[in-house]
Design a protein around this motif. Structure first.
Motif, PDB file in Angstrom:
ATOM      1  N   ASP A  13      42.505  96.960  69.616  1.00 29.28           N
ATOM      2  CA  ASP A  13      42.000  96.860  68.240  1.00 29.28           C
ATOM      3  C   ASP A  13      42.550  97.972  67.360  1.00 29.28           C
ATOM      4  O   ASP A  13      42.667  97.798  66.143  1.00 29.28           O
ATOM      5  N   HIS A  14      42.888  99.109  67.962  1.00 30.71           N
ATOM      6  CA  HIS A  14      43.414 100.219  67.173  1.00 30.71           C
ATOM      7  C   HIS A  14      44.841  99.945  66.714  1.00 30.71           C
ATOM      8  O   HIS A  14      45.216 100.287  65.590  1.00 30.71           O
ATOM      9  N   TYR A  15      45.637  99.326  67.572  1.00 34.12           N
ATOM     10  CA  TYR A  15      47.038  99.076  67.243  1.00 34.12           C
ATOM     11  C   TYR A  15      47.223  97.792  66.444  1.00 34.12           C
ATOM     12  O   TYR A  15      48.169  97.684  65.668  1.00 34.12           O
ATOM     13  N   ARG A  16      46.337  96.805  66.654  1.00 32.77           N
ATOM     14  CA  ARG A  16      46.427  95.556  65.900  1.00 32.77           C
ATOM     15  C   ARG A  16      45.572  95.675  64.650  1.00 32.77           C
ATOM     16  O   ARG A  16      44.355  95.833  64.718  1.00 32.77           O
ATOM     17  N   LEU A  17      46.210  95.571  63.513  1.00 33.31           N
ATOM     18  CA  LEU A  17      45.517  95.709  62.238  1.00 33.31           C
ATOM     19  C   LEU A  17      44.760  94.432  61.913  1.00 33.31           C
ATOM     20  O   LEU A  17      45.030  93.359  62.459  1.00 33.31           O
ATOM     21  N   ASN A  18      43.803  94.548  60.984  1.00 33.58           N
ATOM     22  CA  ASN A  18      42.992  93.385  60.631  1.00 33.58           C
ATOM     23  C   ASN A  18      43.804  92.386  59.811  1.00 33.58           C
ATOM     24  O   ASN A  18      44.930  92.650  59.387  1.00 33.58           O
ATOM     25  N   ASP A  19      43.206  91.223  59.566  1.00 35.33           N
ATOM     26  CA  ASP A  19      43.918  90.135  58.893  1.00 35.33           C
ATOM     27  C   ASP A  19      44.319  90.502  57.470  1.00 35.33           C
ATOM     28  O   ASP A  19      45.374  90.072  56.989  1.00 35.33           O
ATOM     29  N   GLU A  20      43.495  91.281  56.784  1.00 34.78           N
ATOM     30  CA  GLU A  20      43.829  91.655  55.409  1.00 34.78           C
ATOM     31  C   GLU A  20      45.092  92.511  55.370  1.00 34.78           C
ATOM     32  O   GLU A  20      45.997  92.275  54.542  1.00 34.78           O
ATOM     33  N   LEU A  21      45.178  93.499  56.267  1.00 38.07           N
ATOM     34  CA  LEU A  21      46.361  94.350  56.293  1.00 38.07           C
ATOM     35  C   LEU A  21      47.592  93.567  56.760  1.00 38.07           C
ATOM     36  O   LEU A  21      48.699  93.790  56.249  1.00 38.07           O
ATOM     37  N   LEU A  22      47.405  92.652  57.710  1.00 44.34           N
ATOM     38  CA  LEU A  22      48.527  91.817  58.136  1.00 44.34           C
ATOM     39  C   LEU A  22      49.037  90.956  56.984  1.00 44.34           C
ATOM     40  O   LEU A  22      50.246  90.717  56.862  1.00 44.34           O
ATOM     41  N   HIS A  23      48.123  90.510  56.134  1.00 43.94           N
ATOM     42  CA  HIS A  23      48.531  89.711  54.979  1.00 43.94           C
ATOM     43  C   HIS A  23      49.378  90.545  54.025  1.00 43.94           C
ATOM     44  O   HIS A  23      50.395  90.064  53.501  1.00 43.94           O
ATOM     45  N   TYR A  24      48.984  91.791  53.809  1.00 43.21           N
ATOM     46  CA  TYR A  24      49.775  92.682  52.955  1.00 43.21           C
ATOM     47  C   TYR A  24      51.167  92.921  53.558  1.00 43.21           C
ATOM     48  O   TYR A  24      52.186  92.916  52.837  1.00 43.21           O
ATOM     49  N   ILE A  25      51.206  93.147  54.880  1.00 46.43           N
ATOM     50  CA  ILE A  25      52.494  93.379  55.543  1.00 46.43           C
ATOM     51  C   ILE A  25      53.382  92.146  55.425  1.00 46.43           C
ATOM     52  O   ILE A  25      54.589  92.250  55.165  1.00 46.43           O
ATOM     53  N   LEU A  26      52.793  90.960  55.616  1.00 48.65           N
ATOM     54  CA  LEU A  26      53.578  89.732  55.525  1.00 48.65           C
ATOM     55  C   LEU A  26      54.126  89.527  54.116  1.00 48.65           C
ATOM     56  O   LEU A  26      55.268  89.079  53.941  1.00 48.65           O
ATOM     57  N   LYS A  27      53.351  89.868  53.112  1.00 49.86           N
ATOM     58  CA  LYS A  27      53.837  89.748  51.731  1.00 49.86           C
ATOM     59  C   LYS A  27      55.032  90.668  51.505  1.00 49.86           C
ATOM     60  O   LYS A  27      55.999  90.294  50.827  1.00 49.86           O
ATOM     61  N   ILE A  28      54.973  91.872  52.065  1.00 50.17           N
ATOM     62  CA  ILE A  28      56.101  92.799  51.931  1.00 50.17           C
ATOM     63  C   ILE A  28      57.335  92.243  52.638  1.00 50.17           C
ATOM     64  O   ILE A  28      58.458  92.304  52.118  1.00 50.17           O
ATOM     65  N   VAL A  29      57.139  91.678  53.834  1.00 48.33           N
ATOM     66  CA  VAL A  29      58.263  91.117  54.595  1.00 48.33           C
ATOM     67  C   VAL A  29      58.897  89.949  53.848  1.00 48.33           C
ATOM     68  O   VAL A  29      60.125  89.829  53.781  1.00 48.33           O
TER      69      VAL A  29
END
Length: 651
Positions: A164-180
């Motif tokens: 859980d520490h290394y895998r970020l939550n869905d909101e942060l993953l959404h931000y990362i995906l938008k950047i990608v």
């Protein structure tokens, strides 16, 4: 920089220095306070050398020698964090890039100390993800943190304490995906907008994944690998263990479905941009248009289309992920991606030299059409070129398998190898023209089967170079193809003689043979163009998902148990209706139309259309169903009623 080197060495978990540093006593609070005093003084004086050294010290202290247990320690931590952020947010003209990099490394090393709570870490990551594009320091900090998390996630198993520490939550993953997605679109757009020299420099830097893309790759690989490779504990077969494994698999599949949906949505946007750029380049009149179209495929591989999508498509073909839920959720996006990739691949193929050679000039094409017969013209008009037109599908099996000894062979050398090509009717062997052995009894024996007990096909040995036996077995080493019936061939070679002092290497070269499943040696293609390969992969996955949707849910155990009952002609005579509470029950139906009095058990029964008319009265006649004698006997035994006896009437 000795401390810096020490820090780099300590980052490896396999080195003894890591264990040594991990056993040291925590640093006292007043020592860290003294380090902060030195940092403040160096910042006032603008001493970059001392600032850089203290930043490296911070990295070592945060990683190994500090634990914020007391309130005083927490105050020192807050003070250290303020100093680091003051350096990070300083204007570019007041801080060099090396110091900014060391600040980011220090914050990343002390991430759990400077931000002890999960909410605080999430707020920090949200800040660097949303504001990173506007500030170079935040952008660099984002890259360092995500790179570290990606490396740690790759070595972590799903469901562990640190997961859980290394895998970020869905909101942060959404931000990362938008950047990608934004990075991928910008990279593709540069193929059209940058100058010729800048485009060449761009080609020399790809495919290099950004930190955000690397983290998404790590998350995807982490989830997919654990789903495919997960195995229950063989030593624990309790119900609680099996239930735990089932819950873990379901959680993994849910996470994969969520991530796959977001990735496919992002790829859809990137492919739309790729299609626009491809169309714009084709219609442009720039001098290096052909070079840019060729380089566009290489640039595309550097985006999420090259780093994320192929792995996802391959993994979704695994039986563990071929589920009705996956197919139902992903099918609309897969169809859209198939359209985009096939259309863009067709656009790029029409500009390739191979396709240009296949299609002659317009004037020549019109002349050829004029010579066609009417039926041929109709076929010519209906034929539409696809993205596979003119492309040679790779045939890796055409390369065959090479079997060879060491060169030259040595004394007492023995060699045996079996080649099996599934599905082959016969095998074709082509020998190297350098094949030779010292004496003719230093020979190779070929068997048509999996071992040396199989049928012997041929044997070869010796040389014609004037050394050793100066002769060969039979007609010598074959120069033409040798045909072996079946799909398996075994080679057995033995060097029985000792090498003589005057025998050169070429007279003891041994043998080399290429085994193919077809007579003609086709040229092995280097592979399909990337977008064509991607379109084919998407098409295969879409067809697989369509098959799952067509088959529907799997047959349950109750349905398997009731197969004989469901095939009963007696139940097929019933018409089923759904009650208000959802229960299915048989409905009595009248038979106003003439129906056969008996039903043949071996024929399928069909109702006339007017049977479905509702009954008028309470009583109505149903056609009699003739049951097999065996069933009637069992029914009489269960009911206790004997078969009626017919007595002749007395007149």
């Amino acid at each position: 920089m000795c401390i810096h080197q020490l820090n780099l060495l300590a980052a490896s978990n396999n080195l003894p220095i890591t264990n040594f540093l991990g056993k040291q006593h925590p640093i006292e609070a007043h020592h860290l306070s003294s380090i902060c005093d030195i940092m403040e003084k160096a910042m006032v004086n603008g001493d970059t050398c001392i600032i850089r050294c203290i930043l490296v010290v911070f990295q070592v202290v945060f990683k190994f020698f500090f634990s914020p247990q007391t309130e005083r320690n927490r105050d020192i931590v807050r003070r250290s964090g303020l100093l680091l952020w003051q350096l990070l947010m300083a204007p570019r003209d007041q801080i060099c890039s090396e110091i900014q990099k060391e600040v980011c490394l220090a914050i990343s090393s002390g991430l759990n100390i400077l931000y002890p709570g999960e909410a605080e870490i999430n707020n920090l990551l949200k800040l660097v993800l949303t504001e990173g594009e506007r500030n170079s320091g935040l952008s660099q900090l984002r890259d360092v943190i995500l790179t570290n998390l990606a490396e740690q996630l790759q070595n972590n198993r799903f469901g562990s304490e640190d997961d859980d520490h290394y895998r970020l939550n869905d909101e942060l993953l959404h931000y990362i995906l938008k950047i990608v997605v934004r990075e991928s679109c910008v990279l593709i757009t540069k193929c059209q907008t940058v100058s010729k020299d800048d485009f060449q420099r761009l080609l020399s830097t790809v495919p290099a994944a950004s930190s955000c893309l690397r983290y998404l790759m790590a998350v995807q690989n982490h989830l997919l690998s654990n789903t495919i490779l997960i195995k229950p504990d063989e030593n624990d077969d309790s119900d609680s263990s099996l239930q735990g494994e089932t819950l873990k698999v379901q959680e993994l599949k849910t996470s994969i479905l969520s991530l796959a949906t977001q990735i496919l949505t992002g790829c859809d946007e990137v492919l739309e941009m790729l299609q626009q750029v491809t169309t714009a380049l084709i219609n442009s009149d720039i001098s290096d248009r052909e070079q840019r179209l060729k380089g566009l495929e290489q640039i595309t591989k550097a985006t999420m289309l090259g780093h994320l999508l192929p792995v996802l498509l391959t993994s979704l073909m695994h039986p563990n992920l071929q589920t009705l839920t996956m197919a139902d959720a992903l099918m609309p996006q897969l169809v859209q991606l198939v359209l985009y990739t096939s259309q863009t691949a067709l656009l790029l193929k029409t500009q390739s030299p191979v396709f240009s050679e296949l299609n002659s000039s317009p004037s020549c094409a019109s002349e050829q059409k004029g010579k066609l017969l009417p039926d041929e013209r109709m076929l010519e008009e209906k034929e539409e070129p696809g993205f596979l037109t003119g492309l040679k599908i790779p045939a890796p099996w055409a390369a065959g398998k090479t079997v060879e000894t060491v060169h030259p062979v040595r004394d007492n050398y023995k060699f045996k190898e079996t080649v099996h090509i599934p599905g082959a009717r016969c095998l074709y062997l082509r020998f190297d023209n350098r094949c030779s052995s010292q004496y003719d009894y230093d020979k190779l024996v070929i068997y048509a089967g999996p071992n040396t007990n199989s049928r012997k096909v041929a044997e070869y040995g010796g040389n014609t170079l004037g050394y050793g036996s100066r002769s060969v077995l039979g007609t010598g080493w074959p120069k033409d193809l040798v045909k072996v019936e079946g799909d398996t061939v075994t080679f057995s070679f033995e060097m029985r003689s000792g090498r003589e002092h005057n025998t050169p290497d070429k007279a003891m070269w041994g043998f080399a043979c290429t085994v193919r499943a077809q007579e003609s040696s086709e040229d092995v293609s280097g592979g399909l163009p990337f977008l064509v390969d991607l379109a084919l992969g998407l098409s295969v996955l879409a067809c697989s998902m369509l098959r799952i949707l067509y088959n529907g849910p799997e047959i349950t155990k109750d349905e398997e148990t009731c197969q004989e009952l469901l095939r009963s002609k007696l139940l097929q005579r019933c018409q089923w209706q759904v009650e208000a509470n959802g229960v299915i029950s048989p409905a009595l139906t009248p038979s106003p139309s003439p129906l056969p009095l008996t039903i043949d058990e071996d024929r399928e029964f069909t109702y006339p259309s007017d049977v479905l008319v509702p009954p008028v009265g309470h009583y109505f006649d149903l056609p009699r169903i003739r049951l097999p004698p065996g069933i009637m006997i069992k029914l009489r035994e269960i009911s206790g009623r004997a078969r009626p006896q017919f007595r002749p009437s007395i007149k």
